[in-house]
Write a protein that holds these residues in place. Structure first.
Motif, mmCIF file in Angstrom:
data_model
loop_
_atom_site.group_PDB
_atom_site.id
_atom_site.type_symbol
_atom_site.label_atom_id
_atom_site.label_comp_id
_atom_site.label_asym_id
_atom_site.label_seq_id
_atom_site.Cartn_x
_atom_site.Cartn_y
_atom_site.Cartn_z
ATOM 1 N N ALA A 304 6.946 89.322 49.508
ATOM 2 C CA ALA A 304 5.702 89.218 50.004
ATOM 3 C C ALA A 304 4.818 90.705 49.945
ATOM 4 O O ALA A 304 5.612 91.650 50.239
ATOM 5 C CB ALA A 304 5.755 88.717 51.331
ATOM 6 N N THR A 305 3.791 91.022 49.578
ATOM 7 C CA THR A 305 3.141 91.969 49.410
ATOM 8 C C THR A 305 1.679 91.898 50.492
ATOM 9 O O THR A 305 0.989 90.932 50.393
ATOM 10 C CB THR A 305 2.558 92.513 48.196
ATOM 11 N N THR A 306 1.301 92.766 51.016
ATOM 12 C CA THR A 306 0.188 93.058 51.865
ATOM 13 C C THR A 306 -0.897 93.976 51.310
ATOM 14 O O THR A 306 -0.487 94.977 51.084
ATOM 15 C CB THR A 306 0.171 92.944 53.415
ATOM 16 N N THR A 307 -1.884 93.493 50.915
ATOM 17 C CA THR A 307 -3.098 94.275 50.559
ATOM 18 C C THR A 307 -4.341 94.176 51.177
ATOM 19 O O THR A 307 -4.568 93.218 52.041
ATOM 20 C CB THR A 307 -3.565 94.103 49.048
ATOM 21 N N THR A 308 -5.380 95.353 51.390
ATOM 22 C CA THR A 308 -6.482 95.195 52.101
ATOM 23 C C THR A 308 -7.782 94.791 51.045
ATOM 24 O O THR A 308 -7.705 95.321 49.915
ATOM 25 C CB THR A 308 -6.917 96.428 52.664
ATOM 26 N N ASP A 309 -8.540 93.905 51.211
ATOM 27 C CA ASP A 309 -9.426 93.329 50.516
ATOM 28 C C ASP A 309 -10.792 92.974 51.309
ATOM 29 O O ASP A 309 -10.755 92.256 52.132
ATOM 30 C CB ASP A 309 -8.950 92.026 49.722
ATOM 31 N N GLU A 310 -11.796 94.040 51.191
ATOM 32 C CA GLU A 310 -12.826 94.001 52.023
ATOM 33 C C GLU A 310 -13.792 92.980 51.580
ATOM 34 O O GLU A 310 -14.892 92.905 52.253
ATOM 35 C CB GLU A 310 -13.489 95.327 52.091
ATOM 36 N N THR A 311 -13.574 92.218 50.605
ATOM 37 C CA THR A 311 -14.380 91.253 50.004
ATOM 38 C C THR A 311 -14.176 90.011 50.747
ATOM 39 O O THR A 311 -14.757 88.821 50.158
ATOM 40 C CB THR A 311 -14.426 90.803 48.601
ATOM 41 N N VAL A 312 -12.982 89.565 51.608
ATOM 42 C CA VAL A 312 -12.755 88.442 52.046
ATOM 43 C C VAL A 312 -12.862 88.436 53.545
ATOM 44 O O VAL A 312 -12.391 87.511 54.494
ATOM 45 C CB VAL A 312 -11.344 88.085 51.683
ATOM 46 N N CYS A 313 -13.556 89.460 54.194
ATOM 47 C CA CYS A 313 -13.953 89.659 55.646
ATOM 48 C C CYS A 313 -15.397 90.259 55.631
ATOM 49 O O CYS A 313 -15.961 90.066 54.615
ATOM 50 C CB CYS A 313 -12.937 90.488 56.261
ATOM 51 N N VAL A 314 -15.724 90.208 56.958
ATOM 52 C CA VAL A 314 -17.336 90.526 56.904
ATOM 53 C C VAL A 314 -17.460 91.916 56.201
ATOM 54 O O VAL A 314 -16.821 92.965 56.489
ATOM 55 C CB VAL A 314 -17.585 90.671 58.497
ATOM 56 N N GLU A 315 -18.557 91.974 55.649
ATOM 57 C CA GLU A 315 -19.059 93.193 54.578
ATOM 58 C C GLU A 315 -20.140 93.793 55.306
ATOM 59 O O GLU A 315 -20.077 95.086 55.382
ATOM 60 C CB GLU A 315 -19.099 92.493 53.267
ATOM 61 N N VAL A 316 -21.044 93.236 55.967
ATOM 62 C CA VAL A 316 -22.181 93.691 56.764
ATOM 63 C C VAL A 316 -22.698 93.042 57.745
ATOM 64 O O VAL A 316 -22.571 91.610 57.618
ATOM 65 C CB VAL A 316 -23.571 94.282 55.815
ATOM 66 N N THR A 317 -23.473 93.272 58.733
ATOM 67 C CA THR A 317 -24.372 92.341 59.755
ATOM 68 C C THR A 317 -25.620 92.733 59.546
ATOM 69 O O THR A 317 -26.041 93.654 59.145
ATOM 70 C CB THR A 317 -23.505 92.722 61.017
ATOM 71 N N ALA A 318 -26.339 91.719 60.243
ATOM 72 C CA ALA A 318 -27.788 91.875 60.435
ATOM 73 C C ALA A 318 -28.124 91.071 61.770
ATOM 74 O O ALA A 318 -27.285 90.181 62.426
ATOM 75 C CB ALA A 318 -28.523 91.368 59.456
#
Length: 608
Positions: A304-318
């Motif tokens: 198992a490997t764990t990486t950070t992917d900021e495209t599968v979580c909240v990217e911005v808010t409004a």
């Protein structure tokens, strides 16, 4: 709506007197020991004062036509400590909707100011088009440039421009309501939109409906897909549809979800889709906004490997809390409240109609009070039901009621299924209590409206979609991914420092993104070497897309590298031909190279 955020002490104990020509509304605060208040109160009334508030250690009273020095001269009494102006206090929050009634004048929602959309001009000639996949856009609302809007019906959903519930109309207004001196104004006013109605009569659809809708958006020539929707579970058909749209140069935006947990919702959870969270007018995260983790684990056990992917979580808010936007005509119930001629935010509770009159503070209105006769009752929340408060006001002869919340925020409520009252009743915000209690007169109106409030990441998503269209219209040589990256690079950091699961990169800012792209251009520039490959390019438009047929000869490797606008675009088979497809306009420069080598063609440019 949490429009007013002013908080403070009702009384500011001061030793010094305040000198002024005349107080606003001829109102003054008289500080006095509680044990002597009765004497001073009687004196004030005897001298023509109208006592407004009997507070702890002070009175507030108005003296018509009298300035401060005159009042001091009248109230020359040893029991009085200080006489000072009773200053007006206005709502103070980070961002506010404009004051006013959208049925009679144009109101700019707070999220427009918060996102800096009012600081960037929309370029209507750029060819931007936003595809809204939702419940349709009801044609009855006049606040749209209908010549710029097209649509598709989906199986079983009915006509795209007929009422499928207010949700889709509300969303579309946030994106592109016209700047026409009435109603509201969108992030990209008057932008071209294509509407795909996917929700059935029960208010839902399937992931296959969304995959099918993505093709309709593509065929309509849309640059942006906006989806204020979602649900659990991923599937490859839906994912591939949005991936293809993104890879062809588009931008897909979707809501994070409203359950206030860390569950990943789809389609927002796909890497090709920009996930949007919601914040309020004070730059706080909305308590309902979902916040899935940015970490992704693949494999099992020791592998198992764990990486950070900021495209599968909240990217911005409004802005997505108490958002004002368009409704099907007459589909919203709205209230208007003015106190001493000043507009205050309110919520409609019950009983349409209007009421005007002097004010009377009834406390918590637990009994009939004849002093309320002919007046608007100002009532504190607490102890008894809303209905009984309004009933006591009406039985006292009151013509209308304002119930003020007893905690931060607006009071939202109804008078119940067995409502027996007839006078209009509205809710008020706790932050406005001091100003409302101090008012001498009020006007209340409750009626139907073409504009109303909604909250959710569903409201934040079209805000980002509209901002993206606005920024992109001024940089139409960019791809959707360029716009996505610019919005993240320039978002205002909020919450924990740096990227976090609640805000992502932060609150979206249109002017900052526009300046960023002006300074830095689109994409990462990579200058390919020039060699002896011959390349030709033929540009044309087909089925709503811009297309370029590339043809080359002289390449010697089994695959070739294609460069577009100075950036590596893709690797493809060396069969002498490739067709590029996208929705943006501008000039596109290509070259073809042997894979991984310096043997490249000259640049060839096509302009749309």
């Amino acid at each position: 709506m949490k429009v007013s955020k002013f908080t403070g002490s009702v009384v500011a104990i001061a030793i010094s007197t305040v000198l002024s020509a005349q107080a606003a509304d001829d109102r003054y605060i008289i500080q006095v020991d509680n044990s002597k208040k009765g004497i001073v109160k009687a004196l004030a009334k005897q001298l023509g004062g109208d006592v407004k508030i009997d507070g702890n250690g002070f009175l507030a009273a108005s003296f018509a036509g009298k300035d401060l020095e005159s009042v001091k001269g009248l109230l020359n009494n040893p029991h009085i400590k200080v006489i000072e102006e009773d200053h007006r206090r206005m709502p103070l929050s980070v961002y506010n909707d404009d004051t006013g009634n959208p049925m009679t004048g144009q109101v700019t929602p707070y999220a427009v100011y918060q996102s800096q959309a009012n600081q960037v001009n929309f370029n209507a000639s750029a060819g931007m088009k936003v595809c809204v996949i939702d419940s349709g856009l009801d044609r009855s609302n006049p606040d749209f440039v209908w010549n710029n809007i097209t649509g598709d019906n989906d199986s079983g959903t009915g006509n795209w421009d007929e009422n499928g519930g207010p949700h889709g109309t509300h969303v579309a207004g946030t994106i592109g309501a016209a700047d026409n001196n009435v109603g509201v104004v969108g992030m990209a006013p008057g932008v071209d939109m294509h509407i795909v109605k996917v929700f059935n009569a029960d208010g839902w659809g399937y992931s296959s409906d969304l995959a099918y809708a993505a093709d309709k958006c593509s065929n309509a020539g849309a640059n942006i897909i906006s989806m204020s929707l979602g649900g659990g579970g991923a599937n490859s058909t839906e994912e591939n549809a949005f991936k293809a749209f993104t890879e062809s140069g588009g931008l897909v935006v979707a809501a994070a979800g409203n359950d206030g947990n860390n569950v990943r919702s789809y389609p927002a959870g796909y890497s090709s889709v920009m996930m949007i969270g919601a914040n309020d007018a004070d730059n706080n995260i909305a308590d309902f906004s979902q916040f899935p983790s940015c970490t992704v684990t693949t494999g099992r056990g020791k592998k198992a490997t764990t990486t950070t992917d900021e495209t599968v979580c909240v990217e911005v808010t409004a802005g997505g809390v108490d958002t004002l936007s368009t409704y099907p005509a007459g589909g919203a119930t709205s209230s208007a409240l003015t106190a001493d001629g000043i507009f205050f935010a309110s919520s409609s509770m019950e009983n349409s109609g209007s009421a005007s009159g002097n004010t009377y503070f009834m406390g918590t209105a637990e009994s009939i009070d004849s002093s309320a006769n002919g007046k608007v009752c100002v009532i504190d929340r607490g102890n008894i039901s809303f209905h009984d408060k309004v009933q006591n006001c009406e039985n006292s002869g009151g013509v209308g009621a304002v119930i003020i919340n007893n905690e931060a925020g607006m009071l939202y409520g109804t008078l119940g299924d067995t409502n027996a009252t007839t006078i209009p009743a509205v809710g008020g915000a706790f932050e406005d209590r001091t100003a409302l209690l101090a008012a001498t007169s009020m006007d209340i109106t409750i009626g139907t409206s073409d504009y109303g409030f909604m909250s959710g990441t569903s409201m934040a998503t079209p805000a980002v979609s509209g901002v993206a269209a606005l920024v992109w219209s001024n940089h139409n040589n960019c791809t959707g991914t360029d716009i996505r990256n610019a919005l993240k690079a320039t978002a205002e950091d909020a919450g924990a420092a740096g990227n976090d699961v609640y805000f992502g990169a932060g609150i979206v800012k249109a002017a900052a993104a526009d300046a960023y792209l002006t300074a830095n251009g689109c994409g990462d520039v990579v200058e390919p070497p020039v060699g002896d490959i011959a390349l030709s390019a033929n540009g044309y438009r087909s089925k709503g897309k811009n297309k370029v047929d590339l043809s080359w000869s002289g390449a010697s490797t089994s695959d070739v590298d294609i460069y577009r606008n100075g950036s590596f675009y893709r690797n493809t088979a060396n069969d002498g031909a490739y067709t590029d497809s996208f929705r943006t306009y501008g000039s596109y420069t290509y070259s073809v190279c042997d894979a991984g080598s310096a043997n490249c063609s000259e640049n060839v440019t096509v302009t749309f």
